[in-house]
Design an enzyme around this catalytic site. Sequence first.
Site, PDB file in Angstrom:
ATOM      1  N   HIS A 127       0.837  -1.203   0.000  1.00 12.81           N
ATOM      2  CA  HIS A 127       0.000   0.000   0.000  1.00 12.81           C
ATOM      3  C   HIS A 127       0.876   1.259   0.000  1.00 12.81           C
ATOM      4  O   HIS A 127       0.656   2.181  -0.797  1.00 12.81           O
ATOM      5  CB  HIS A 127      -0.917  -0.033   1.230  1.00 12.81           C
ATOM      6  CG  HIS A 127      -1.675   1.234   1.467  1.00 12.81           C
ATOM      7  ND1 HIS A 127      -2.989   1.408   1.074  1.00 12.81           N
ATOM      8  CD2 HIS A 127      -1.296   2.407   2.040  1.00 12.81           C
ATOM      9  CE1 HIS A 127      -3.384   2.630   1.410  1.00 12.81           C
ATOM     10  NE2 HIS A 127      -2.378   3.256   2.000  1.00 12.81           N
ATOM     11  N   GLU A 128       1.882   1.270   0.865  1.00 12.09           N
ATOM     12  CA  GLU A 128       2.759   2.452   0.952  1.00 12.09           C
ATOM     13  C   GLU A 128       3.523   2.659  -0.359  1.00 12.09           C
ATOM     14  O   GLU A 128       3.669   3.794  -0.831  1.00 12.09           O
ATOM     15  CB  GLU A 128       3.741   2.319   2.130  1.00 12.09           C
ATOM     16  CG  GLU A 128       3.070   2.239   3.501  1.00 12.09           C
ATOM     17  CD  GLU A 128       2.198   3.448   3.816  1.00 12.09           C
ATOM     18  OE1 GLU A 128       2.492   4.543   3.320  1.00 12.09           O
ATOM     19  OE2 GLU A 128       1.205   3.284   4.545  1.00 12.09           O
ATOM     20  N   HIS A 131       1.527   4.333  -2.975  1.00 10.22           N
ATOM     21  CA  HIS A 131       1.522   5.806  -2.923  1.00 10.22           C
ATOM     22  C   HIS A 131       2.729   6.389  -3.667  1.00 10.22           C
ATOM     23  O   HIS A 131       2.645   7.476  -4.233  1.00 10.22           O
ATOM     24  CB  HIS A 131       1.557   6.295  -1.469  1.00 10.22           C
ATOM     25  CG  HIS A 131       0.246   6.220  -0.750  1.00 10.22           C
ATOM     26  ND1 HIS A 131      -0.918   6.758  -1.252  1.00 10.22           N
ATOM     27  CD2 HIS A 131      -0.077   5.684   0.464  1.00 10.22           C
ATOM     28  CE1 HIS A 131      -1.905   6.549  -0.376  1.00 10.22           C
ATOM     29  NE2 HIS A 131      -1.424   5.899   0.660  1.00 10.22           N
ATOM     30  N   GLU A 186      -6.152   6.721  -1.266  1.00 12.66           N
ATOM     31  CA  GLU A 186      -6.093   5.529  -0.408  1.00 12.66           C
ATOM     32  C   GLU A 186      -6.650   4.303  -1.138  1.00 12.66           C
ATOM     33  O   GLU A 186      -6.073   3.218  -1.083  1.00 12.66           O
ATOM     34  CB  GLU A 186      -6.868   5.753   0.895  1.00 12.66           C
ATOM     35  CG  GLU A 186      -6.278   6.808   1.820  1.00 12.66           C
ATOM     36  CD  GLU A 186      -4.842   6.526   2.238  1.00 12.66           C
ATOM     37  OE1 GLU A 186      -4.368   5.374   2.072  1.00 12.66           O
ATOM     38  OE2 GLU A 186      -4.168   7.445   2.706  1.00 12.66           O
TER      39      GLU A 186
HETATM   40 ZN   LIG Z   1      -2.294   5.301   2.397  1.00  9.18          ZN
END
Ligand SMILES: [Zn+2]
Length: 254
Positions: A127-128, A131, A186
């Site tokens: 997830h990171e 980004h 997100e």
């Molecule tokens: Zn996030």
Amino acid sequence: MKNKAYILLGWLLVATPMATYAQSVGQAVMEGLASITLSDQQVAQLSRQAVQQMDTQNPVAGPSDPYTQRLNRIVRRHRTVSGIPINYKVYKVKDVNAFATADGSVRVFQGLMDIMSDSELLAIMGHEIGHVVNKDTRDAMKSALRRSAFINLGASQGGAIGALSRSQATALANGLYSASFSRRQETEADDYSYTFLRKNGYNVLALASSFEKLAKLSGGSGGGRVAEIVSSHPDSQKRAQRIRDRARRDGVRR
Ligand SMILES: [Zn+2]
């Protein structure tokens, strides 16, 4: 053609006297900033300096530390992700958190490692890294720069940026650390992680279970900060359900 880029740093976030100074710099500066273009490479370079400053302010686990060894095991196959070289470190602090910056640095906190399985940690790192790949971290860096006070880094357009002073790097690091992402960002980072896990043969449901663990934490008062992935939006349960629904549609059982 500009020879010099005037760059804002995160002073506002850390020092009231500097905030007063920054306010006095006024609208003209803000308007001037709108015309500044920072290349992705320059943003990455500033991010690297900010994260290096964070590394000096946090207890970084050494190479023989069990936390480092576990992290290295988990990310062994993922030193480069979507063409981006990633450098990983563990901060030996109790916070339940992880973050990534635009230069491809990933920092994982001991508190997060203590509660997550290997595949859940990988899901959160996915997830990171999402980004970073989606350039959310680049945009967060740019807005941290814009929000802040005014200094001249003497950067040429497209060229190298001079070294930040320690206080500048600290201010910038604080600005980045408090950055939050939009709901859309997100969701897209969740999708990135899902695809990353699936492509590499991991359990995609680990993403859902990591959210569920974090949702429980953010409902209580655990003490330290709670991970970036749930700090901005309280709907971790919904996000977990979305991942489970997608996995069901995809016929994924694990
Ligand atoms: Zn996030």
